[in-house]
Write a protein that holds these residues in place. Structure first.
Motif, PDB file in Angstrom:
ATOM      1  N   UNK A 123     -57.913  16.102  76.064  1.00  0.00           N
ATOM      2  CA  UNK A 123     -59.668  14.940  75.240  1.00  0.00           C
ATOM      3  C   UNK A 123     -59.941  15.146  73.424  1.00  0.00           C
ATOM      4  N   UNK A 124     -59.556  17.056  73.689  1.00  0.00           N
ATOM      5  CA  UNK A 124     -59.482  17.114  72.341  1.00  0.00           C
ATOM      6  C   UNK A 124     -58.423  17.253  71.076  1.00  0.00           C
ATOM      7  N   UNK A 125     -57.065  17.000  72.492  1.00  0.00           N
ATOM      8  CA  UNK A 125     -56.408  16.405  71.116  1.00  0.00           C
ATOM      9  C   UNK A 125     -56.243  15.139  70.754  1.00  0.00           C
ATOM     10  N   UNK A 126     -57.162  14.107  71.642  1.00  0.00           N
ATOM     11  CA  UNK A 126     -57.121  12.744  71.232  1.00  0.00           C
ATOM     12  C   UNK A 126     -58.191  12.092  69.860  1.00  0.00           C
ATOM     13  N   UNK A 127     -58.853  13.248  70.059  1.00  0.00           N
ATOM     14  CA  UNK A 127     -60.076  13.608  68.601  1.00  0.00           C
ATOM     15  C   UNK A 127     -59.013  13.367  67.418  1.00  0.00           C
ATOM     16  N   UNK A 128     -58.778  14.324  67.601  1.00  0.00           N
ATOM     17  CA  UNK A 128     -57.395  15.106  66.661  1.00  0.00           C
ATOM     18  C   UNK A 128     -56.954  14.278  66.080  1.00  0.00           C
ATOM     19  N   UNK A 129     -56.061  13.813  66.937  1.00  0.00           N
ATOM     20  CA  UNK A 129     -54.725  12.611  66.071  1.00  0.00           C
ATOM     21  C   UNK A 129     -55.245  11.644  65.165  1.00  0.00           C
ATOM     22  N   UNK A 130     -56.668  11.147  65.958  1.00  0.00           N
ATOM     23  CA  UNK A 130     -56.856  10.076  65.311  1.00  0.00           C
ATOM     24  C   UNK A 130     -57.633  10.290  63.385  1.00  0.00           C
ATOM     25  N   UNK A 131     -58.033  11.427  63.540  1.00  0.00           N
ATOM     26  CA  UNK A 131     -58.729  12.267  62.560  1.00  0.00           C
ATOM     27  C   UNK A 131     -57.624  12.477  61.496  1.00  0.00           C
ATOM     28  N   UNK A 132     -56.485  13.191  62.117  1.00  0.00           N
ATOM     29  CA  UNK A 132     -55.218  13.474  61.458  1.00  0.00           C
ATOM     30  C   UNK A 132     -54.790  12.100  60.513  1.00  0.00           C
ATOM     31  N   UNK A 133     -54.709  11.221  61.641  1.00  0.00           N
ATOM     32  CA  UNK A 133     -54.247   9.972  60.892  1.00  0.00           C
ATOM     33  C   UNK A 133     -55.623   8.894  59.756  1.00  0.00           C
ATOM     34  N   UNK A 134     -56.477   9.180  59.925  1.00  0.00           N
ATOM     35  CA  UNK A 134     -57.900   9.201  59.371  1.00  0.00           C
ATOM     36  C   UNK A 134     -58.255   7.541  60.064  1.00  0.00           C
ATOM     37  N   UNK A 135     -58.115   6.996  61.409  1.00  0.00           N
ATOM     38  CA  UNK A 135     -58.517   5.768  61.850  1.00  0.00           C
ATOM     39  C   UNK A 135     -60.266   5.848  62.705  1.00  0.00           C
ATOM     40  N   UNK A 136     -60.625   5.093  62.964  1.00  0.00           N
ATOM     41  CA  UNK A 136     -61.583   4.489  63.566  1.00  0.00           C
ATOM     42  C   UNK A 136     -61.131   5.022  65.324  1.00  0.00           C
ATOM     43  N   UNK A 137     -62.209   6.415  66.057  1.00  0.00           N
ATOM     44  CA  UNK A 137     -61.603   5.845  67.625  1.00  0.00           C
ATOM     45  C   UNK A 137     -62.801   5.902  68.440  1.00  0.00           C
ATOM     46  N   UNK A 138     -63.018   5.065  69.560  1.00  0.00           N
ATOM     47  CA  UNK A 138     -63.989   4.933  70.599  1.00  0.00           C
ATOM     48  C   UNK A 138     -63.470   5.785  71.443  1.00  0.00           C
ATOM     49  N   UNK A 139     -63.848   6.326  71.770  1.00  0.00           N
ATOM     50  CA  UNK A 139     -63.116   7.136  73.057  1.00  0.00           C
ATOM     51  C   UNK A 139     -64.026   6.923  73.705  1.00  0.00           C
ATOM     52  N   UNK A 140     -63.112   6.079  75.216  1.00  0.00           N
ATOM     53  CA  UNK A 140     -63.208   5.718  76.104  1.00  0.00           C
ATOM     54  C   UNK A 140     -63.711   6.516  77.199  1.00  0.00           C
ATOM     55  N   UNK A 141     -64.540   7.585  77.953  1.00  0.00           N
ATOM     56  CA  UNK A 141     -63.884   8.328  78.309  1.00  0.00           C
ATOM     57  C   UNK A 141     -63.883   8.065  79.881  1.00  0.00           C
ATOM     58  N   UNK A 142     -62.988   7.819  80.552  1.00  0.00           N
ATOM     59  CA  UNK A 142     -62.790   7.846  82.215  1.00  0.00           C
ATOM     60  C   UNK A 142     -62.988   8.619  82.992  1.00  0.00           C
ATOM     61  N   UNK A 143     -62.516   8.607  84.242  1.00  0.00           N
ATOM     62  CA  UNK A 143     -62.592   9.582  84.961  1.00  0.00           C
ATOM     63  C   UNK A 143     -62.622   9.524  86.157  1.00  0.00           C
TER      64      UNK A 143
END
Ligand SMILES: [Zn+2]
Length: 466
Positions: free
Chosen positions: A146-166
Motif C-alpha cells: 500500500x505504501x508503494x501506491x502513496x509513494x507513486x502519487x507523491x513522486x508524480x505529484x497527483x492527488x490520490x484518494x486511496x480506496x482501501x479494499x479487501x
C-alpha cells in the motif's frame, strides 16, 4: 512558484466570466488570463500583466480544463492489460483469469512501478486526481504494498484518494481460494485502515491524500456484520465509502440467494447507502434501485469502457441523473479497459448515451461536469473541480495544435467530442507544475520501464506465463 496563464480558452466555471450557459466555450468569449498564486487561482480576466516573478504559461493553441477526477481505478492492473486468457471473457471468467490469478503475487516494487505507469497514463489524458480502489490485502500482506501506491502519487505529484479494499471472508472469492491465502479479519482491516488514516489521510477540501473505506465487494466477500463495522468506522472518522456493485446480474442473484433481499436493499441494511457512499458500475440497477440511491444521495462512478470491454452492459446513468443522482466517471482497472484515459471515458460516455437515448440525452458540457465538478463534490474536495477564483490550481492545458483538430469549430469541447489521442502540454496540481511541454517532471519513464520489465519477470516466475 506563481504563474500567469495567458490567452486561455476552455472550460471555465460559469461565474468566472458572465455567460448564460453552464460552461463558457470559445465561441462565447475572447481568451482570458489566469493568475495562479500560492497554489490558488487568484485572478481571472483580460490583459493581466506579469507581476512578482511569475512564470508565464502561454496557452495559445491550447484549451484549458479543470483537472479531471477519476473516481474508480485499480492501479495494480496497469501491467495486466490484454491478458489473452481474459480477452474474450465476461466479468466472472475474466476475474478468475486475470486479477485473481496475479494479485497476491504483486510485490511492493512492482506495485510502485505499476502505480507510476497508471498515474502517468491518467495524467497524459488530463486527470489530476485518482481514486485507486486498491485491494491487494490479505492476512499477512506487507504494508509496503500500500505504501508503494502513496509513494507513486507523491513522486508524480497527483492527488490520490486511496480506496482501501479487501475482503473478510473467502465467499465466492476465487482469488483468495486459488491463491491459497487467508483474508483479513475485520479487526485487522480496521487496525490497518487506522494506521493508514493517521499516516496519510487529509480531511481538508484541498487534500492531496485521502483514505476511503472500500471493501472490494459488498455481496461476495465481506460479511454483513463486517460491513456494518466498516461503515461505523468510516462514519466515526468522516471517511467516504466505496465499493463495486451491480456490475453484472450475479450480484443481484447472490444477494437474493444469500441474504434474501435485493443487492441495494442489502447495502442499505448494512449501512452502505448515503451521500458519503459511491459505487462503481451499477450497470444492472433497476428503477427501484435508482430511487433508493437518489433518496439516499448515493453516487455512481460510471465506467463505460470497462463495462463495454467485459460485455457487462451500459449503466442507466441518464435515468440516474434525471432522478437527481450525482454522476461521476472512472476508468476502472487497465486489465479490463486496456488503458487509463479519462478523455476516453468522457468521449465514450458522450457517444454511448446519445446512441441509446437520442441526441438530447446529454451534452459534452454535461459530461465534463461528470468528470470534474461532480466528482469533486462527491469526494468533498471542494477546492477542486472548477477553474474559478479561489479554487486550487488543478488545471490541464490540452495541446490543440495537431492537424487532427484543424477544421473543428468547437475547440473548447474538442478533447471530449474528438476523443483520443489527446496530448497534454502543461498540467498544474495544487499550483505545482507536474507536466511541462508534455513531459512528466516527477518520473523517469525509462527507469520505470526497465523496473517494470524486471517486475514482470518476477511475476512470471510465480504465476507462469501470462
Ligand atoms: Zn473496479
Amino acid at each position: 512558484m506563481n504563474y500567469l496563464i495567458k490567452n486561455a480558452t476552455g472550460i471555465l466555471a460559469s461565474s468566472t466570466i458572465k455567460t448564460t450557459s453552464q460552461f463558457q466555450s470559445k465561441s462565447e468569449s475572447a481568451p482570458c488570463d489566469i493568475r495562479i498564486s500560492q497554489g490558488l487561482i487568484s485572478e481571472i480576466g483580460q490583459g493581466l500583466e506579469l507581476i512578482n516573478n511569475e512564470t508565464l504559461i502561454d496557452a495559445t493553441n491550447c484549451v484549458i480544463y479543470p483537472g479531471l477526477i477519476n473516481t474508480h481505478h485499480h492501479l495494480a492492473q496497469s501491467v495486466l492489460k490484454g491478458i489473452p486468457a481474459g480477452l474474450n471473457s465476461g466479468l466472472g471468467d475474466w476475474l478468475a483469469a486475470v486479477p485473481y490469478r496475479f494479485w497476491p503475487n504483486i510485490d511492493a516494487q512492482l506495485m510502485y512501478d505499476t502505480a507510476t505507469l497508471g498515474l502517468a497514463e491518467l495524467l497524459r489524458s488530463g486527470a489530476t486526481t485518482c481514486c485507486d480502489h486498491h485491494y491487494l490485502y490479505h492476512e499477512s500482506v506487507s504494508p509496503e504494498v500500500e505504501e508503494a501506491v502513496w509513494q507513486a502519487a507523491t513522486d508524480i505529484g497527483m492527488r490520490l484518494v486511496l480506496c482501501r479494499g479487501g475482503a473478510t471472508s473467502i465467499g465466492s472469492h476465487k482469488g483468495l481460494k486459488g491463491g491459497g491465502i487467508q483474508p483479513e479479519t475485520v479487526e485487522q482491516m480496521i487496525k490497518r485502515l487506522d494506521d493508514s488514516r493517521s499516516r496519510y489521510h487529509q480531511a481538508d477540501a484541498n487534500a492531496m491524500r485521502r483514505l476511503v473505506v472500500a471493501p472490494t465487494s459488498l455481496i461476495h466477500s465481506t460479511k454483513a456484520e463486517d460491513l456494518k463495522a466498516l461503515a461505523a468506522y468510516a462514519r466515526r472518522h468522516s471517511l467516504k465509502m466505496h465499493s463495486h456493485l451491480l456490475e453484472v446480474d450475479f450480484d443481484e442473484r447472490q444477494s437474493r440467494l444469500l441474504h434474501g433481499t435485493s443487492a441495494v436493499q442489502y447495502a442499505e441494511e448494512c449501512g452502505w447507502l448515503g451521500e458519503d457512499v459511491w459505487f462503481a458500475h451499477l450497470v444492472k440497477a433497476s428503477a427501484q434501485d435508482i430511487d433508493l440511491f437518489a433518496k439516499t444521495r448515493t453516487s455512481i462512478s460510471h465506467c463505460p469502457t470497462s463495462n463495454c470491454r467485459l460485455g457487462s452492459g451500459v449503466a442507466p446513468v441518464i435515468a440516474m441523473e434525471n432522478s437527481g443522482m450525482n454522476i461521476t466517471l472512472g476508468v476502472d482497472g487497465s486489465a479490463s479497459a486496456e488503458n487509463a484515459s479519462m478523455i476516453q471515458e468522457l468521449n465514450l460516455a458522450w457517444l454511448l448515451h446519445r446512441s441509446i437515448h437520442g441526441p438530447e440525452a446529454t451534452s459534452a458540457e454535461q459530461i465534463v461536469k461528470w468528470g470534474s465538478q461532480n466528482a469533486a463534490k462527491l469526494l468533498g474536495l471542494d477546492a477542486i473541480g472548477e477553474i474559478k477564483v479561489g479554487k486550487a490550481a488543478d488545471v490541464v492545458l490540452f495541446d490543440m495544435s495537431h492537424y487532427r483538430y484543424w477544421g473543428n469549430h468547437s475547440q473548447t469541447l474538442a478533447p471530449v467530442i474528438a476523443g483520443e489521442p489527446v496530448e497534454v502540454k502543461t498540467v498544474l496540481v495544487n499550483g505545482r507544475m507536474i507536466v511541462n511541454n508534455g513531459e512528466i517532471k516527477g518520473i523517469d519513464l525509462d527507469k520505470t520501464q526497465s523496473s517494470l520489465i524486471q517486475g514482470l519477470v518476477r511475476l512470471k516466475e510465480k504465476v507462469g506465463n501470462f
